[in-house]
Design a protein around this motif. Structure first.
Motif, mmCIF file in Angstrom:
data_model
loop_
_atom_site.group_PDB
_atom_site.id
_atom_site.type_symbol
_atom_site.label_atom_id
_atom_site.label_comp_id
_atom_site.label_asym_id
_atom_site.label_seq_id
_atom_site.Cartn_x
_atom_site.Cartn_y
_atom_site.Cartn_z
ATOM 1 N N ASP A 63 0.824 -1.219 0.000
ATOM 2 C CA ASP A 63 0.000 0.000 0.000
ATOM 3 C C ASP A 63 0.854 1.263 0.000
ATOM 4 O O ASP A 63 0.350 2.347 0.293
ATOM 5 C CB ASP A 63 -0.930 -0.006 1.215
ATOM 6 C CG ASP A 63 -1.993 -1.092 1.119
ATOM 7 O OD1 ASP A 63 -2.450 -1.375 -0.004
ATOM 8 O OD2 ASP A 63 -2.338 -1.668 2.165
ATOM 9 N N ASN A 64 2.145 1.128 -0.285
ATOM 10 C CA ASN A 64 3.017 2.297 -0.338
ATOM 11 C C ASN A 64 3.728 2.358 -1.685
ATOM 12 O O ASN A 64 3.722 1.402 -2.452
ATOM 13 C CB ASN A 64 4.048 2.258 0.796
ATOM 14 C CG ASN A 64 5.011 1.093 0.654
ATOM 15 O OD1 ASN A 64 4.625 -0.070 0.786
ATOM 16 N ND2 ASN A 64 6.270 1.399 0.378
ATOM 17 N N GLY A 65 4.339 3.501 -1.959
ATOM 18 C CA GLY A 65 4.990 3.746 -3.240
ATOM 19 C C GLY A 65 4.428 5.006 -3.873
ATOM 20 O O GLY A 65 3.305 5.428 -3.569
ATOM 21 N N LEU A 66 5.218 5.613 -4.756
ATOM 22 C CA LEU A 66 4.766 6.856 -5.383
ATOM 23 C C LEU A 66 3.439 6.670 -6.095
ATOM 24 O O LEU A 66 2.557 7.539 -6.013
ATOM 25 C CB LEU A 66 5.838 7.355 -6.363
ATOM 26 C CG LEU A 66 5.493 8.618 -7.149
ATOM 27 C CD1 LEU A 66 5.160 9.789 -6.226
ATOM 28 C CD2 LEU A 66 6.635 8.986 -8.093
ATOM 29 N N ALA A 67 3.264 5.555 -6.799
ATOM 30 C CA ALA A 67 2.006 5.340 -7.518
ATOM 31 C C ALA A 67 0.814 5.319 -6.569
ATOM 32 O O ALA A 67 -0.284 5.762 -6.928
ATOM 33 C CB ALA A 67 2.069 4.034 -8.309
ATOM 34 N N ALA A 68 1.020 4.834 -5.343
ATOM 35 C CA ALA A 68 -0.064 4.803 -4.362
ATOM 36 C C ALA A 68 -0.445 6.203 -3.892
ATOM 37 O O ALA A 68 -1.586 6.434 -3.464
ATOM 38 C CB ALA A 68 0.339 3.940 -3.160
ATOM 39 N N LEU A 69 0.501 7.140 -3.980
ATOM 40 C CA LEU A 69 0.230 8.514 -3.539
ATOM 41 C C LEU A 69 -0.400 9.375 -4.632
ATOM 42 O O LEU A 69 -0.954 10.439 -4.334
ATOM 43 C CB LEU A 69 1.530 9.178 -3.073
ATOM 44 C CG LEU A 69 2.239 8.566 -1.866
ATOM 45 C CD1 LEU A 69 3.525 9.334 -1.576
ATOM 46 C CD2 LEU A 69 1.335 8.558 -0.642
ATOM 47 N N VAL A 70 -0.302 8.944 -5.885
ATOM 48 C CA VAL A 70 -0.773 9.784 -6.990
ATOM 49 C C VAL A 70 -2.243 10.173 -6.852
ATOM 50 O O VAL A 70 -2.595 11.346 -7.073
ATOM 51 C CB VAL A 70 -0.484 9.107 -8.342
ATOM 52 C CG1 VAL A 70 -1.230 9.812 -9.483
ATOM 53 C CG2 VAL A 70 1.020 9.132 -8.617
ATOM 54 N N PRO A 71 -3.154 9.262 -6.494
ATOM 55 C CA PRO A 71 -4.548 9.708 -6.325
ATOM 56 C C PRO A 71 -4.698 10.817 -5.287
ATOM 57 O O PRO A 71 -5.536 11.722 -5.462
ATOM 58 C CB PRO A 71 -5.273 8.427 -5.882
ATOM 59 C CG PRO A 71 -4.472 7.315 -6.497
ATOM 60 C CD PRO A 71 -3.044 7.786 -6.375
ATOM 61 N N LEU A 72 -3.898 10.776 -4.203
ATOM 62 C CA LEU A 72 -3.939 11.856 -3.211
ATOM 63 C C LEU A 72 -3.435 13.163 -3.804
ATOM 64 O O LEU A 72 -4.036 14.229 -3.611
ATOM 65 C CB LEU A 72 -3.087 11.479 -1.997
ATOM 66 C CG LEU A 72 -3.579 10.341 -1.107
ATOM 67 C CD1 LEU A 72 -2.543 10.038 -0.032
ATOM 68 C CD2 LEU A 72 -4.912 10.698 -0.462
ATOM 69 N N ILE A 73 -2.324 13.082 -4.531
ATOM 70 C CA ILE A 73 -1.756 14.282 -5.160
ATOM 71 C C ILE A 73 -2.751 14.878 -6.146
ATOM 72 O O ILE A 73 -2.982 16.098 -6.176
ATOM 73 C CB ILE A 73 -0.425 13.918 -5.853
ATOM 74 C CG1 ILE A 73 0.620 13.506 -4.814
ATOM 75 C CG2 ILE A 73 0.084 15.096 -6.688
ATOM 76 C CD1 ILE A 73 1.870 12.882 -5.404
ATOM 77 N N ASP A 74 -3.358 14.016 -6.963
ATOM 78 C CA ASP A 74 -4.343 14.495 -7.939
ATOM 79 C C ASP A 74 -5.539 15.149 -7.251
ATOM 80 O O ASP A 74 -6.082 16.159 -7.730
ATOM 81 C CB ASP A 74 -4.820 13.335 -8.811
ATOM 82 C CG ASP A 74 -3.752 12.848 -9.778
ATOM 83 O OD1 ASP A 74 -2.746 13.562 -9.961
ATOM 84 O OD2 ASP A 74 -3.916 11.742 -10.340
ATOM 85 N N SER A 75 -5.948 14.581 -6.126
ATOM 86 C CA SER A 75 -7.093 15.134 -5.401
ATOM 87 C C SER A 75 -6.791 16.517 -4.853
ATOM 88 O O SER A 75 -7.624 17.437 -4.949
ATOM 89 C CB SER A 75 -7.488 14.183 -4.266
ATOM 90 O OG SER A 75 -8.539 14.723 -3.494
ATOM 91 N N VAL A 76 -5.600 16.694 -4.290
ATOM 92 C CA VAL A 76 -5.213 18.010 -3.767
ATOM 93 C C VAL A 76 -5.144 19.022 -4.899
ATOM 94 O O VAL A 76 -5.607 20.167 -4.773
ATOM 95 C CB VAL A 76 -3.874 17.918 -3.019
ATOM 96 C CG1 VAL A 76 -3.376 19.307 -2.630
ATOM 97 C CG2 VAL A 76 -4.008 17.032 -1.780
ATOM 98 N N ARG A 77 -4.567 18.622 -6.025
ATOM 99 C CA ARG A 77 -4.471 19.538 -7.164
ATOM 100 C C ARG A 77 -5.844 19.920 -7.702
ATOM 101 O O ARG A 77 -6.073 21.074 -8.081
ATOM 102 C CB ARG A 77 -3.625 18.890 -8.257
ATOM 103 C CG ARG A 77 -2.131 18.909 -7.959
ATOM 104 C CD ARG A 77 -1.357 18.129 -8.986
ATOM 105 N NE ARG A 77 0.088 18.356 -8.850
ATOM 106 C CZ ARG A 77 1.010 17.564 -9.382
ATOM 107 N NH1 ARG A 77 0.646 16.503 -10.097
ATOM 108 N NH2 ARG A 77 2.291 17.835 -9.216
ATOM 109 N N ALA A 78 -6.746 18.958 -7.728
ATOM 110 C CA ALA A 78 -8.094 19.251 -8.232
ATOM 111 C C ALA A 78 -8.822 20.238 -7.323
ATOM 112 O O ALA A 78 -9.588 21.092 -7.800
ATOM 113 C CB ALA A 78 -8.893 17.959 -8.353
ATOM 114 N N ALA A 79 -8.563 20.148 -6.026
ATOM 115 C CA ALA A 79 -9.221 21.051 -5.078
ATOM 116 C C ALA A 79 -8.593 22.445 -5.080
ATOM 117 O O ALA A 79 -9.239 23.411 -4.657
ATOM 118 C CB ALA A 79 -9.159 20.454 -3.672
ATOM 119 N N HIS A 80 -7.334 22.534 -5.552
ATOM 120 C CA HIS A 80 -6.620 23.819 -5.537
ATOM 121 C C HIS A 80 -5.910 24.017 -6.877
ATOM 122 O O HIS A 80 -4.675 24.048 -6.935
ATOM 123 C CB HIS A 80 -5.610 23.844 -4.393
ATOM 124 C CG HIS A 80 -6.193 23.528 -3.054
ATOM 125 N ND1 HIS A 80 -6.872 24.448 -2.290
ATOM 126 C CD2 HIS A 80 -6.229 22.363 -2.342
ATOM 127 C CE1 HIS A 80 -7.288 23.881 -1.172
ATOM 128 N NE2 HIS A 80 -6.907 22.627 -1.182
#
Length: 587
Positions: A63-80
């Motif tokens: 459940d770790n790795g850069l690919a696992a974080l991408v949905p979080l990063i995309d979500s933050v970017r979409a909100a801001h």
């Protein structure tokens, strides 16, 4: 000018076209009313090759790795939208099997982690200490394929005042219809001068962090930076080495930067593999994401433009963790070839074992799995003694076929093998220092035995001598028996000892080894030597290498310690220490 500097200089000029040089003069008249808005900074750190959520040593999804974080990063970017910045605080190019397989890049070949970071859209990355494990040329080759700069404010060309790599970059975002300029700088642990001395000596200087960063922050402010952040490959404070004995500045200086350097707003730390959430030091927001892509650090800055300048009205930090099974299909597809190449490498069968070997008890009793490492090191170097440690208590060599992955899971760092000459007095001091992994337990009446301040990889065991550690005795007086071939070791005795390059440099606070004469050093990777030896043997038998030569007394305390140290398998565990660390290749 090295290729990396030429490339990053061009990148910086392109990024700052129309935005660099003297302080900005905005032709747009200041609005009559104040402008407000939120800027969001995001940070990862110590990815160590964890691009995909996959453990190459176990062959299991994680459940770790850069690919696992991408949905979080995309979500933050979409909100801001247009109001986010993403940085990495260093240690990218070494640490797992994918990094190892790509340690030698072909001409114009792109490092898979750098390719992934380009796809995710990073703005900058710190140069961590492990970026030098495979040499300066490897770092420059990898960085040449990046669409973002690799930064360090405290690395200089040896003997000069010239920064060896870009000290900072400036990026712009739009908040409330107005431009906000963000200055980003980074730092690298000076301990590289110890851990990777052979790769950098005479070519690069790694200088004191605070004095190096102070003028860089001032320059960014002078060039119009409204916000200044540090992507620091450095923890809060302290060092894993003796700064007085080595003359090398402290590796962890984020607290000092926050207290002593005016003009810093946010520090995203790295290096220590410890998660730090929403901490404020002298008005500076300090955070650290968990290593190996386990979490994402987020700093939310509420800004207010009063007609002449931006000011931070408030700031807060959070740590975001990916949902189980989270991944990026795009990264999975783009990295498929590198992934399969890595899987093929670790799946190679190199021998068979008649029994299971495990490191679970290797810090409380002599075990065959560490004796295997010491046996190989002794045979290769011809040394009288050998030292090794259990980097993890979950390592195992299975019964049946043995693969490269099994050995890589046992020896996770890219350390090289050396042999040095030490005296009996140094040997005693070495073993007493190792025993500091345990807290004093006078009269067997104590609470916790294992010292939380000492990483497990700093508990070394030595073969070639027989010794006893008594945990009821005071620190520095635990070694009650030390013999070689049935004779007590005297301070004047002299021995050769096989040891990894990290420990040979005195790292981990083992200053008694600093400066010891080197009698063997061919730059051989210890993991490679283990793989070669298993291939040579064909069949592994614990009885072929096991010889019980050390013990902890009383036996009841050894058993208590074993219970305390019962392994856990959470990602991002104790693989490193403050400069990992045994650190890969130095650790």
């Amino acid at each position: 000018m090295p290729a990396l500097r030429r490339w990053t200089a061009a990148l910086a000029l392109a990024a700052l076209a129309g935005c660099a040089g003297a302080p900005r003069t905005d032709p747009t008249p200041a609005p009559a009313v104040a402008t407000e808005g939120r800027l969001v900074l995001m940070g990862t750190t110590d990815l160590h090759g964890w691009v995909l959520p996959y453990d190459y040593y176990t062959g299991q999804r994680t459940d770790n790795g850069l690919a696992a974080l991408v949905p979080l990063i995309d979500s933050v970017r979409a909100a801001h939208p247009q109001r986010t910045v993403l940085v990495e605080s260093g240690d990218l190019l070494q640490g797992n099997a994918m990094d190892f397989v790509h340690r030698e890049l072909l001409a114009r070949e792109q490092h898979p982690l750098v390719h992934a970071m380009n796809l995710v859209g990073y703005d900058a990355a710190a140069i961590g200490n492990h970026e030098f494990n495979y040499g300066i040329q490897h770092l420059e080759q990898a960085a040449a394929g990046a669409n973002f700069p690799f930064l360090s404010a405290n690395i200089f060309d040896a003997g000069t005042t010239d920064h060896a790599y870009p000290a900072y970059t400036l990026v712009e975002r739009t908040v409330g219809g107005r431009k906000v300029r963000i200055g980003i700088t980074s730092v690298t642990p000076p301990g590289v001068l110890i851990w990777d001395r052979d790769n950098v000596q005479g070519r690069l200087d790694f200088r004191e962090i605070v004095s190096s960063v102070r003028p860089v922050v001032a320059e960014m402010r002078a060039r119009g930076a409204d916000i200044v952040m540090v992507a620091a490959h450095s923890g809060l404070e302290g060092s894993s080495y003796d700064t007085a004995a080595t003359g090398v500045p402290t590796e962890n200086a984020s607290s000092a930067m926050a207290r002593e350097i005016p003009g810093i707003d946010v520090i995203f730390m790295g290096h220590t593999h410890r998660e730090v959430v929403d901490t404020t030091i002298n008005g500076v927001l300090v955070q650290q994401a968990k290593n190996w892509g386990t979490s994402l650090a987020v700093a939310e800055l509420d800004l207010r433009f009063d007609g002449s300048r931006w000011a931070i009205a408030s700031k807060r930090g959070r740590i975001l963790r990916p949902a189980p099974g989270s991944t990026s299909p795009r990264l999975e597809a783009e990295l498929a070839q590198a992934h399969e190449r890595t899987r093929a490498y670790v799946a190679q069968v190199i021998g068979t074992s008649e029994a299971e070997w495990t490191s679970a008890l290797s810090r409380t009793r002599d075990t065959p799995i560490l004796d295997l490492i010491n046996d190989v090191q002794t045979r290769v170097t011809g040394a009288e003694l050998s030292a090794a440690s259990a980097f993890s208590l979950t390592s195992r060599i299975p019964r049946g076929p043995v693969t490269v992955a099994d050995v890589a899971g046992l020896y996770v760092y890219d350390n090289t093998l050396k042999a040095i000459r030490i005296s009996g007095a140094q040997l005693r001091a070495y073993l007493e220092k190792s025993a500091e992994y345990y807290l004093p337990c006078p009269g067997s009446a104590c609470g916790t035995l294992t010292n939380p301040a000492v990483p497990g990889y700093n508990y070394d065991v030595v073969s070639g001598v027989d010794y006893t550690l008594d945990l009821t005795r005071p620190v520095g007086q635990r070694l009650t028996r030390l013999e070689r071939n049935g004779r007590a070791v005297t301070p004047a005795d002299s021995f050769t000892i096989a040891i990894n390059n990290y420990r040979a440099s005195g790292s981990g606070g083992f200053s008694m080894l600093l400066g010891a004469p080197v009698v063997y050093d061919r730059g051989e990777g210890i993991r490679d030597l283990l793989i070669e030896e298993i291939r040579r043997r064909g069949t592994l038998r614990p009885a072929d290498v096991f010889r019980q030569n050390w013990e902890i007394v009383p036996a009841a305390l050894a058993e208590r310690a074993a219970v305390e140290q019962r392994p856990t398998t959470a990602p991002g565990g104790e693989a490193h220490g403050g400069s990992t660390q045994q650190r890969p290749r130095n650790p």
